[in-house]
Enzyme design. Structure first.
Site, mmCIF file in Angstrom:
data_model
loop_
_atom_site.group_PDB
_atom_site.id
_atom_site.type_symbol
_atom_site.label_atom_id
_atom_site.label_comp_id
_atom_site.label_asym_id
_atom_site.label_seq_id
_atom_site.Cartn_x
_atom_site.Cartn_y
_atom_site.Cartn_z
ATOM 1 N N GLU A 89 -0.632 59.755 26.025
ATOM 2 C CA GLU A 89 -0.109 58.955 27.602
ATOM 3 C C GLU A 89 1.785 59.096 27.194
ATOM 4 O O GLU A 89 2.106 59.257 25.676
ATOM 5 C CB GLU A 89 -0.255 57.411 27.123
ATOM 6 C CG GLU A 89 0.238 56.660 27.917
ATOM 7 C CD GLU A 89 -0.095 54.957 28.091
ATOM 8 O OE1 GLU A 89 0.885 54.288 28.565
ATOM 9 O OE2 GLU A 89 -1.172 54.641 27.714
ATOM 10 N N HIS A 107 5.037 57.729 26.674
ATOM 11 C CA HIS A 107 4.870 55.846 26.044
ATOM 12 C C HIS A 107 6.402 55.790 25.598
ATOM 13 O O HIS A 107 6.192 56.724 24.635
ATOM 14 C CB HIS A 107 3.847 55.678 25.261
ATOM 15 C CG HIS A 107 4.086 53.757 25.139
ATOM 16 N ND1 HIS A 107 4.389 53.450 24.317
ATOM 17 C CD2 HIS A 107 3.116 53.083 25.843
ATOM 18 C CE1 HIS A 107 3.851 51.923 24.446
ATOM 19 N NE2 HIS A 107 3.346 52.007 25.134
ATOM 20 N N ASP A 140 2.866 57.385 32.877
ATOM 21 C CA ASP A 140 2.449 56.009 33.009
ATOM 22 C C ASP A 140 3.853 56.113 33.750
ATOM 23 O O ASP A 140 5.252 56.311 33.446
ATOM 24 C CB ASP A 140 2.738 55.025 31.214
ATOM 25 C CG ASP A 140 2.606 53.874 31.800
ATOM 26 O OD1 ASP A 140 3.736 53.507 32.568
ATOM 27 O OD2 ASP A 140 2.398 52.733 31.190
#
Length: 293
Positions: free
Chosen positions: A145, A147, A175
Site C-alpha cells: 500500500e 502509505h 491510496d
C-alpha cells in the site's frame, strides 16, 4: 467498477460477518476487504461460520477482495524475521486461501523512505521478493500500500521499491489520499503506477492540517478524534475527478471505501449511493447494466 467495504470500518462495532455480507449485498457492494485481525479471529473461533460465509458469498456474487494484514518486514535479524514475519506471512496466506481471496495487502515496513538506510531497502526488497514468491505458489498476489511512514510513502519511493523487488506478482494498493498527502500529483501518480496497481483505497480529509487524524495511533484508538474525516464528496481530494479518471482508464477498477469514522452503516450506504449517482459513473452503470460489473 467494483466497490468494496472494509471490515476495519466496523472495528468498534458489534457486528457479525454474515451481517456485513447482508449489508454489502443490500447496498450493491461487490464484496469486502477483510481485515487480517477479523479473518484470524473467525478462523480461530468460528471456522464453520467462515466456511458457510464463503459459500454464501459465492451464491450472492460477493467476494473477499483482499486480506489486509501486517508483518514486521524489517525485523532486526533474520532469526526474528523467520520467527515472526515469515510465520505471520504464512498465516495470512492460509487466511486468504480460507476466504478465497487472491490478494494480501501489507505495508512496506514502518519507517519513512527518506529516513531508511540503503540496508533497509535491500532487506525489504529481498524479503518482499521471497514473500511474493511463496504467495504466488498459492495463486495469491502480494500487495504493497502507498502509505506514510513506509518505503512506499510517495510515488518515487514506491517505484523504487517495485524496481528493486522485481517480482511480477508484487502489486500496489494505491491510496489516493496518501499520495496527495505526499505532495504527488494524483493523475500523474495514477498513470505511473497503473502497470502494478491492482486495488485502490478511497477516503478523504477536510484539509491538509487535519491529516494527522489518520495516524495509526489515533485512527485505531476507540477514543481517538474523528474530526476531519469526511465523505469523499466533501474533502480536499477531488474524487469526482478521480472517478472520471477511473471511468476512462480502468472502468473495471477494484476499490475499497476506507472509512474510519463513526456510524459506518450510514456512511457506507450514503457513500456508495453518491458514487453511483455521479454522472461519470451513472453513464458507465447504464452501459454495463450494473455498477459492480
Amino acid at each position: 467498477m467494483n466497490i468494496h467495504l472494509c471490515s476495519i470500518s466496523f472495528r468498534h462495532e458489534l457486528v457479525s460477518f454474515p451481517e456485513l455480507l447482508d449489508f454489502a449485498a443490500l447496498n450493491g457492494f461487490a464484496g469486502i476487504e477483510l481485515w487480517g485481525a477479523h479473518a484470524a479471529a473467525m478462523a480461530r473461533r468460528m471456522p464453520m461460520q467462515a466456511a458457510r460465509a464463503v459459500l454464501g458469498m459465492r451464491r450472492r456474487g460477493l467476494k473477499v477482495v483482499m486480506i489486509s494484514g501486517y508483518v514486521p518486514l524489517l525485523a532486526e535479524t533474520e532469526a526474528i524475521y523467520d520467527a515472526q514475519a515469515w510465520r505471520q506471512w504464512k498465516n495470512l496466506i492460509a487466511l486468504a486461501r480460507m476466504f478465497e481471496s487472491d490478494k494480501i495487502r501489507i505495508f512496506a515496513g514502518h519507517t519513512p523512505s527518506a529516513q531508511s538506510r540503503e540496508e533497509d531497502w535491500q532487506i525489504a526488497a529481498g524479503r518482499l521478493r521471497e514473500m511474493a514468491g511463496l504467495a504466488w505458489k498459492h495463486g495469491i498476489r502480494t500487495v504493497i500500500e502507498t502509505h506514510p511512514g513506509t518505503l512506499a510513502d510517495n510515488l518515487a519511493s514506491t517505484l523504487r521499491l517495485i524496481r528493486e523487488v522485481n517480482h511480477p506478482m508484487l502489486g500496489v494498493n494505491l491510496d489516493f489520499l496518501h499520495l496527495w498527502e505526499a505532495g504527488d500529483d494524483i493523475a500523474s501518480a495514477y498513470q505511473r503506477l497503473s502497470p502494478w496497481t491492482v486495488h485502490y483505497h478511497c477516503k478523504n480529509v477536510r484539509s491538509r492540517r487535519e491529516l494527522a487524524v489518520f495516524s495509526p495511533d489515533n485512527v485505531y484508538a476507540p477514543g481517538g478524534t474523528r474530526v476531519g474525516m469526511v465523505p469523499l464528496a466533501e474533502g480536499a481530494v477531488d474524487y469526482e475527478a478521480i472517478f472520471s479518471l477511473l471511468r476512462d482508464e480502468d472502468p473495471r477498477a477494484s476499490l475499497s471505501l476506507e472509512w474510519f469514522g463513526s456510524d459506518p452503516y450510514r456512511y457506507l450506504s450514503e457513500e456508495i449511493a453518491w458514487i453511483k449517482a455521479l454522472p461519470c459513473i451513472y453513464k458507465l452503470n447504464s452501459a454495463s447494466g450494473r455498477l459492480g460489473g
